[in-house]
Write an enzyme that holds these catalytic residues in place. Structure first.
Site, PDB file in Angstrom:
ATOM      1  N   VAL A 119     -26.670 -17.716 -38.360  1.00  0.00           N
ATOM      2  CA  VAL A 119     -27.377 -16.476 -38.065  1.00  0.00           C
ATOM      3  C   VAL A 119     -26.373 -15.336 -37.917  1.00  0.00           C
ATOM      4  O   VAL A 119     -25.422 -15.429 -37.136  1.00  0.00           O
ATOM      5  CB  VAL A 119     -28.205 -16.617 -36.770  1.00  0.00           C
ATOM      6  N   CYS A 120     -26.601 -14.263 -38.689  1.00  0.00           N
ATOM      7  CA  CYS A 120     -25.776 -13.054 -38.634  1.00  0.00           C
ATOM      8  C   CYS A 120     -24.302 -13.431 -38.855  1.00  0.00           C
ATOM      9  O   CYS A 120     -23.967 -14.025 -39.870  1.00  0.00           O
ATOM     10  CB  CYS A 120     -26.018 -12.335 -37.297  1.00  0.00           C
ATOM     11  N   GLN A 121     -23.434 -13.091 -37.899  1.00  0.00           N
ATOM     12  CA  GLN A 121     -22.022 -13.439 -38.056  1.00  0.00           C
ATOM     13  C   GLN A 121     -21.851 -14.952 -38.183  1.00  0.00           C
ATOM     14  O   GLN A 121     -20.958 -15.433 -38.890  1.00  0.00           O
ATOM     15  CB  GLN A 121     -21.244 -12.919 -36.838  1.00  0.00           C
ATOM     16  N   GLY A 160     -23.715 -16.790 -39.798  1.00  0.00           N
ATOM     17  CA  GLY A 160     -23.955 -17.100 -41.207  1.00  0.00           C
ATOM     18  C   GLY A 160     -22.677 -16.973 -42.016  1.00  0.00           C
ATOM     19  O   GLY A 160     -22.394 -17.793 -42.900  1.00  0.00           O
TER      20      GLY A 160
END
Lengths: 365, 379
Positions: A157-159, A161
């Site tokens: 998720v986000c960073q 990812g």
């Protein structure tokens, strides 16, 4: 002059005086109700992560949790390890029962693990991005061993990812399926306010001076996207929630999460900004971890990439660029009509997003 | 004797030893001067043989014992000065002032003294002492200046006090020295000067930032006023404080975000954060200076400690990974999945992926049937 000014004011806002009295009366009424509701609340009511889970591994601040299946033996899919960002805390994916990505996924038969990075201390200023990605590997190994698996499924998720992409590129044989969610990737395509500030940041000076980057500083940068809505309007509107206990609880839980900003480990922040936002090295093929080149072409496992169409923290184009660079021939992209935070909590995606994940995974399991 | 033949490696030290040994002996090179002193003081070569007319006080009433001691001391000091000058030259210490060689310089100096003594005969022991002291002062001037210079050089080179020898420096460094106190040395003033220069830069950066913010506030109020007037003209006036607040925050957000996105603002923010970071750096340096004086760990020491802890952690993790069960060793590369590229729907409606080639997941299938083995926390 004073009478003229009053005349002008009354002319501009003809009903303001009367409306002000009426509003004040309403606010007082709601505030009294709110005071009663708040007095009945307990600290534990604000605990966001409500889905039962067990701690299966820890290492320093890092903890690995396993969410217990909604029903005994209900897990129908191979386990997924969720890797959240170092910015803010993972429990946004399980804010409360009716806004919980975790709960929806469990209901659909997923078996979930989540990596909690914890709160970095000054010792962590020298913890590098390589270290963090190594920790992902440790947790992945724990999951693989617990389930006697050769490969584990990752959801970054986000960073997180970005980190999982790096891990998958360096360890393609250890990752079964990769899911990325609101992941910044092509920083040159990202023209959000945060990206613009990050691209102009003297990162070396910042890290050398501060060590870990204070969470409060990063939090303010996020609020800059809509300073008055975030700092004034939101709290002015709060009065309308006072007579609705559930809505008030949701608001308070969101507030708790938004203001729960851990410091960002200094050296990881340095690489994140310099090699990511400023250098865009992963896209350019020049990104390295511990001297090892990281190539997205090595990400050959099936990839599901999801992003928000109204995301003003990670530009959709930045996430969508993954398609052009990833080595996988089984690439799926899904966008949702929400913003960054909406991907976890918006009622618009509460059913569509989890089912997208489980259906995609089911076909590949 | 063996002991006499033992010479140290330091010529200067040897010179002083020699001087002490020969202190009581006449110095042949200056015999004429010594004689003149004796004459001026009314003394013969041997004080015991001094002639004193009966019934008249001698021209100089200084006691013979005093004169003997005085002349012995004069000779010793002359010899010491000469040898010290030679030592300085042999050590290669520049700027000693004895450019024509020590003997010639001393001869010159003593010649001056001789001339003065001839022109102004000494009347008593006090005059003799005063004249000698003045001459010593002149003779010692090159040496004194050199010492002063060497102290300065030693301090500049980082010696704690310019003690001039490594042991002295080491002792002073070990036990601390008041001269190292931040207020007494050059480091603090230099640092404060730099910090003051940066403080000016910080003030400038802060003002630039504030100017942009002030202009933005002004523009926000202008636009809000314009919007209120427009609504008034359109007969859609703002009818409640809540609506006014909502309108205000909406307008302000738009104006401020526009500013935040401007190059001018980003540059001003960058300048401000740079100047603030530098100011923090100078603060840390000043604190470090005092910490160093007080034998407390500095920020640099602290950082090094943290760096070492991080490195040790890394080693521990590497060992753990090496020792981990062989089952977690990397398996063979994953088989290539079938080609499928689903780009999703532009309108954001999520749909199940179609046409994707499922992959064999033997292990995964087993997992779904069997409960996970228990693992202890922290394992």
């Amino acid at each position: 002059m004073a009478s003229d000014a009053r005349f002008e004011f009354e002319s501009l806002f003809p009903a303001l005086g009367e409306a002000a009295l009426r509003e004040q009366s309403e606010i007082m009424h709601k505030a009294l109700k709110g005071a009663q509701v708040l007095s009945e609340m307990r600290r534990s009511d604000l605990d966001g992560s409500t889905t039962p889970k067990e701690l299966v591994y820890s290492d320093g601040h890092l903890r690995l949790f396993h969410y217990l299946p909604a029903r005994a033996g209900a897990a129908l899919l191979p386990p997924i390890l969720i890797v959240y960002s170092l910015v803010n805390r993972y429990y946004m994916i399980d804010l409360q029962p009716d806004r919980s990505l975790v709960r929806r996924l469990l209901d659909l038969g997923a078996d979930l693990y989540v990596l909690d990075w914890g709160y970095p201390t000054p010792v962590d200023r020298f913890t590098t991005m390589e270290d963090h990605i190594g920790y992902i590997g440790d947790c992945a190994d724990v999951v693989r061993e617990r389930h006697d698996l050769e490969r584990v499924n990752l959801l970054g998720v986000c960073q997180g990812g970005f980190f999982t992409l790096c891990y998958a590129a360096l360890n393609p044989a250890r990752v079964g399926n990769l899911i990325t969610m609101i992941t910044p990737l092509d920083f040159d395509a990202d023209d959000t306010l945060l990206a613009r500030v990050a691209k102009h940041t003297d990162t070396d000076r910042l890290v050398d001076t501060l060590g870990n980057i204070p969470g409060a500083l990063m939090h303010q940068q996020f609020l800059m996207r809509s300073p008055f809505a975030q700092n004034i309007q939101k709290y002015a509107d709060l009065v309308n929630l006072f007579d609705d206990r559930d809505a008030l609880l949701t608001f308070l839980r969101m507030e708790r999460w938004i203001n729960d900003s851990p410091d960002h480990p200094g050296e990881t922040f340095r690489k994140w900004i310099k090699d990511g936002y400023q250098g865009n090295k992963l896209i350019k093929g020049t990104f390295e971890l511990d001297g090892r080149p990281v190539s997205l072409g090595d990400v050959r496992m099936p990839v599901l990439n999801m992003y928000g169409e109204r995301d003003d923290i990670v530009e959709p184009a930045s996430s969508a660029a993954l398609e052009k660079y990833v080595g996988s021939t089984d690439y799926t992209a899904r966008s949702f009509p929400v913003g960054h935070i909406g991907m976890y909590v918006s009622s618009k995606v509460q059913s569509a997003l989890p089912s997208t994940i489980t259906e995609w995974l089911r076909v590949r399991s | 004797m063996a002991a006499e033949n033992e010479r140290s490696a330091n010529p200067l030290w040897d010179s002083w030893i020699d001087t002490l040994k020969t202190a009581g002996s006449p110095v042949s090179a200056y015999a004429s001067l010594v004689e003149q002193w004796r004459g001026a003081a009314g003394s013969a070569s041997n004080p015991a043989e001094a002639e004193t007319p009966v019934g008249e006080p001698p021209p100089n009433a200084a006691p013979a014992a005093f004169l003997q001691a005085f002349l012995g001391g004069q000779q010793a000091l002359l010899r010491m000065t000469e040898l010290a000058a030679e030592s300085m030259l042999s050590l290669g210490i520049p700027g000693s002032g004895f450019t024509a060689g020590p003997a010639a310089s001393l001869e010159h100096s003593l010649g001056e003294m001789r001339a003065k003594l001839s022109a102004n005969p000494l009347l008593n022991g006090l005059d003799l002492w005063t004249a000698s002291a003045a001459q010593y002062h002149r003779m010692a001037a090159p040496w004194t200046e050199l010492m002063q210079r060497s102290i300065g050089v030693a301090a500049a080179l980082g010696g704690p006090s310019g003690a001039g020898d490594p042991l002295g420096d080491a002792l002073e460094r070990s036990f601390g020295l008041l001269a190292n106190f931040p207020g007494f040395n050059q480091e603090l003033p230099a640092l404060l000067n730099e910090a003051a220069v940066n403080a000016t830069a910080l003030a400038g950066a802060r003002e630039s930032y504030r100017a942009i913010m002030a202009a933005t506030w002004q523009r926000a109020f202008e636009e809000l006023t314009r919007e209120v007037l427009r609504r008034h003209a359109d007969r859609q006036p703002v009818e409640s404080p809540g609506a006014l607040l909502s309108l205000s925050t909406g307008v302000a957000d738009r104006v401020f975000v526009e500013t935040f996105n401007s190059e001018r603002y980003i540059e001003a923010q960058q300048r401000l954060s740079t100047a603030l970071a530098d100011q923090r750096k100078y603060e840390a340096k000043v604190v470090d200076l005092f910490a160093r004086f007080g034998h407390f760990p500095t920020r640099r020491d602290h950082d090094e400690l943290l760096r070492e802890i991080s490195a040790l952690r890394r080693e521990v993790h590497a060992l753990k990974r090496t020792l981990r069960s062989p089952r977690t060793a990397p398996p063979q590369a994953a088989p290539e999945p079938g080609p499928s590229r689903d780009r999703g729907t532009p309108d954001g409606n999520a749909t199940a992926t179609a046409g994707v080639k499922p992959r064999a997941r033997g292990k995964a299938a087993r997992t779904a049937k069997s409960p996970p083995k228990k693992r202890k926390n922290g394992e």
